[in-house]
Write a protein that holds these residues in place. Structure first.
Motif, PDB file in Angstrom:
ATOM      1  N   GLN A  85       0.818  -1.227   0.000  1.00 32.64           N
ATOM      2  CA  GLN A  85       0.000   0.000   0.000  1.00 32.64           C
ATOM      3  C   GLN A  85       0.846   1.269   0.000  1.00 32.64           C
ATOM      4  O   GLN A  85       0.509   2.240  -0.659  1.00 32.64           O
ATOM      5  CB  GLN A  85      -0.943   0.027   1.212  1.00 32.64           C
ATOM      6  CG  GLN A  85      -2.136  -0.887   1.072  1.00 32.64           C
ATOM      7  CD  GLN A  85      -1.771  -2.320   1.405  1.00 32.64           C
ATOM      8  OE1 GLN A  85      -0.985  -2.581   2.314  1.00 32.64           O
ATOM      9  NE2 GLN A  85      -2.331  -3.251   0.649  1.00 32.64           N
ATOM     10  N   MET A  86       1.899   1.278   0.796  1.00 41.24           N
ATOM     11  CA  MET A  86       2.681   2.506   0.935  1.00 41.24           C
ATOM     12  C   MET A  86       4.183   2.201   0.939  1.00 41.24           C
ATOM     13  O   MET A  86       4.592   1.092   1.268  1.00 41.24           O
ATOM     14  CB  MET A  86       2.327   3.238   2.241  1.00 41.24           C
ATOM     15  CG  MET A  86       0.908   3.763   2.270  1.00 41.24           C
ATOM     16  SD  MET A  86       0.561   4.677   3.799  1.00 41.24           S
ATOM     17  CE  MET A  86       1.433   6.203   3.491  1.00 41.24           C
ATOM     18  N   TYR A 117       1.330  11.031  -5.744  1.00 42.36           N
ATOM     19  CA  TYR A 117       0.886   9.930  -4.883  1.00 42.36           C
ATOM     20  C   TYR A 117       1.120  10.217  -3.400  1.00 42.36           C
ATOM     21  O   TYR A 117       1.754   9.412  -2.699  1.00 42.36           O
ATOM     22  CB  TYR A 117       1.624   8.639  -5.281  1.00 42.36           C
ATOM     23  CG  TYR A 117       1.506   8.307  -6.743  1.00 42.36           C
ATOM     24  CD1 TYR A 117       0.343   7.751  -7.267  1.00 42.36           C
ATOM     25  CD2 TYR A 117       2.560   8.578  -7.616  1.00 42.36           C
ATOM     26  CE1 TYR A 117       0.230   7.460  -8.614  1.00 42.36           C
ATOM     27  CE2 TYR A 117       2.459   8.288  -8.969  1.00 42.36           C
ATOM     28  CZ  TYR A 117       1.297   7.729  -9.455  1.00 42.36           C
ATOM     29  OH  TYR A 117       1.194   7.447 -10.790  1.00 42.36           O
ATOM     30  N   PRO A 118       0.625  11.339  -2.906  1.00 39.96           N
ATOM     31  CA  PRO A 118       0.933  11.682  -1.511  1.00 39.96           C
ATOM     32  C   PRO A 118       0.382  10.676  -0.495  1.00 39.96           C
ATOM     33  O   PRO A 118       0.891  10.593   0.623  1.00 39.96           O
ATOM     34  CB  PRO A 118       0.263  13.059  -1.333  1.00 39.96           C
ATOM     35  CG  PRO A 118      -0.772  13.131  -2.405  1.00 39.96           C
ATOM     36  CD  PRO A 118      -0.258  12.319  -3.556  1.00 39.96           C
ATOM     37  N   ASP A 119      -0.624   9.896  -0.880  1.00 41.36           N
ATOM     38  CA  ASP A 119      -1.185   8.913   0.054  1.00 41.36           C
ATOM     39  C   ASP A 119      -0.463   7.570  -0.004  1.00 41.36           C
ATOM     40  O   ASP A 119      -0.706   6.693   0.821  1.00 41.36           O
ATOM     41  CB  ASP A 119      -2.671   8.668  -0.243  1.00 41.36           C
ATOM     42  CG  ASP A 119      -3.473   9.949  -0.090  1.00 41.36           C
ATOM     43  OD1 ASP A 119      -3.042  10.815   0.688  1.00 41.36           O
ATOM     44  OD2 ASP A 119      -4.514  10.071  -0.768  1.00 41.36           O
ATOM     45  N   ARG A 120       0.407   7.405  -0.986  1.00 44.11           N
ATOM     46  CA  ARG A 120       1.090   6.115  -1.145  1.00 44.11           C
ATOM     47  C   ARG A 120       2.603   6.207  -0.959  1.00 44.11           C
ATOM     48  O   ARG A 120       3.213   5.299  -0.420  1.00 44.11           O
ATOM     49  CB  ARG A 120       0.838   5.547  -2.568  1.00 44.11           C
ATOM     50  CG  ARG A 120      -0.607   5.464  -3.018  1.00 44.11           C
ATOM     51  CD  ARG A 120      -1.291   4.209  -2.582  1.00 44.11           C
ATOM     52  NE  ARG A 120      -0.619   2.971  -2.836  1.00 44.11           N
ATOM     53  CZ  ARG A 120      -0.733   2.235  -3.953  1.00 44.11           C
ATOM     54  NH1 ARG A 120      -1.500   2.639  -4.943  1.00 44.11           N
ATOM     55  NH2 ARG A 120      -0.107   1.072  -4.059  1.00 44.11           N
ATOM     56  N   ILE A 327       1.195   8.250  10.638  1.00 43.60           N
ATOM     57  CA  ILE A 327       0.284   8.073   9.511  1.00 43.60           C
ATOM     58  C   ILE A 327      -0.801   7.090   9.929  1.00 43.60           C
ATOM     59  O   ILE A 327      -0.511   6.063  10.559  1.00 43.60           O
ATOM     60  CB  ILE A 327       1.055   7.511   8.292  1.00 43.60           C
ATOM     61  CG1 ILE A 327       1.945   8.605   7.693  1.00 43.60           C
ATOM     62  CG2 ILE A 327       0.115   6.929   7.247  1.00 43.60           C
ATOM     63  CD1 ILE A 327       2.945   8.083   6.692  1.00 43.60           C
ATOM     64  N   ALA A 330      -4.713   3.356   5.787  1.00 35.71           N
ATOM     65  CA  ALA A 330      -6.048   3.205   5.195  1.00 35.71           C
ATOM     66  C   ALA A 330      -6.492   1.777   5.412  1.00 35.71           C
ATOM     67  O   ALA A 330      -5.676   0.859   5.471  1.00 35.71           O
ATOM     68  CB  ALA A 330      -5.968   3.512   3.711  1.00 35.71           C
TER      69      ALA A 330
END
Ligand SMILES: [Zn+2]
Length: 334
Positions: A85-86, A117-120, A327, A330
């Motif tokens: 995911q990250m 892709y700031p969320d990944r 963080i 998700a």
């Protein structure tokens, strides 16, 4: 399972600096590291057919870090394939390799690749070699990257700089503390050229951990081959975390040796301070390893280590790193 890679390097093409002698030596050293590759998947697949070998080899060839010039888009594609995911994404400095011509990847180049892709993808900057560049310049860039360009942590690569505990680095550590970010640091041997392993011995962290207890410090590569020293440091310093990137290489897949290495790290640091990562970038082989790894009954019996529970695995795979970086993971539904 939420999977968050703590160490994924990205580099643009290096053809403009490939004529430097140290660059050539570095590439040879990295190629030689591939001798360990067959060991890195030892015991991992029940039925290692020729076709499966070809798939694994292909997977490794496509990995980020092994193919300079790859993009943030390509990395995301691989992460999706592997179910990661990250990732913490890092540039490589290696400035002395080109006699100071340029970093292998600059922070600005990296920021551009990951900005969609700031969320990944979480940017971890590198402002080294700090003393060679001038500590004031390094500290200025660090502050700018964190405050203006969304970098969430910083990596120290003492291999081509000065020892971890060199007091000329104190203004750098003071700025890290002031910014409230984490420090990621290469520990153990240097497998790149140019580089000095003596700058990265895990026990050098004692000075930094004691003087800067507020800074969460993630030590990459388990300090290998000095993992016992890192384990002992992690016992006494609550702010010191152990990163297991390259454990499959150094410990040989899911072998007894790797089980003992991880079991000892968990016994010393506690499962809440053990963090998974690749160094090579997300790939299916690395994720298969993470999911399959277990402390066998015979190692439990001989050493007294507990088996990994699924809760332990989830902490190791991503939850601990998410917590370190503040963080909220998700809900992946997997
Ligand atoms: Zn590394």
């Amino acid at each position: 399972m939420f999977i968050f890679d703590c160490e994924c390097h990205m580099m643009p093409l290096a053809d403009d600096i490939s004529y430097f002698p140290l660059y050539k030596m570095n590439q040879t050293a990295l190629r030689n590291m591939r001798r360990l590759f067959p060991l890195a998947v030892y015991g991992q697949y029940d039925n290692l057919t020729k076709q499966k070998w070809a798939e694994i080899a292909q997977d490794q060839k496509r990995r980020v870090g092994n193919a300079p010039g790859e993009s943030g888009d390509a990395l995301i594609e691989k992460m999706d394939e592997a179910g990661v995911q990250m990732a913490c994404v890092l540039p490589e400095s290696f400035l002395p390799m080109s006699m100071g011509t340029r970093m292998m990847s600059t922070n600005g180049w990296l920021a551009n690749e990951i900005k969609r892709y700031p969320d990944r993808l979480i940017g971890v900057c590198n402002v080294g070699p700090e003393i060679m560049r001038g500590i004031k310049n390094a500290v200025w860039e660090l502050e700018y990257l964190v405050k203006e360009m969304n970098f969430k942590a910083v990596k120290l690569y003492p291999v081509d700089g000065v020892p971890i505990n060199d007091e000329r680095l104190w203004p750098y550590y003071e700025k890290i503390r002031e910014l409230g970010i984490s420090l990621f640091v290469h520990t153990g041997y240097s497998y790149c050229i140019p580089g000095r392993s003596a700058n990265c011995f895990p026990w050098l962290l004692e000075d930094v951990c004691e003087n800067f207890p507020e800074i969460p410090i993630l030590a990459y590569h388990m300090g290998y081959p000095f993992q016992d020293a890192l384990n002992m440091c992690a016992i006494k310093y609550p702010n010191l975390y152990i990163g297991t990137s390259l454990l499959s290489y150094f410990g040989h897949g899911i072998s007894r040796r790797a089980q003992v290495m991880l079991g000892e790290a968990i016994a010393c640091a506690g499962i809440d301070k053990i963090i998974w990562g690749t160094d090579t970038g997300a790939n299916r082989t690395a994720v298969d390893w993470l999911k399959k790894f277990q402390i066998s009954e015979s190692v439990q019996k001989d050493y007294g280590y507990a088996p990994l529970s699924e809760e332990d695995r989830a902490k190791w795979a991503g939850l601990n790193l998410a917590k370190l970086l503040k963080i909220i993971p998700a809900d992946t539904g997997k």
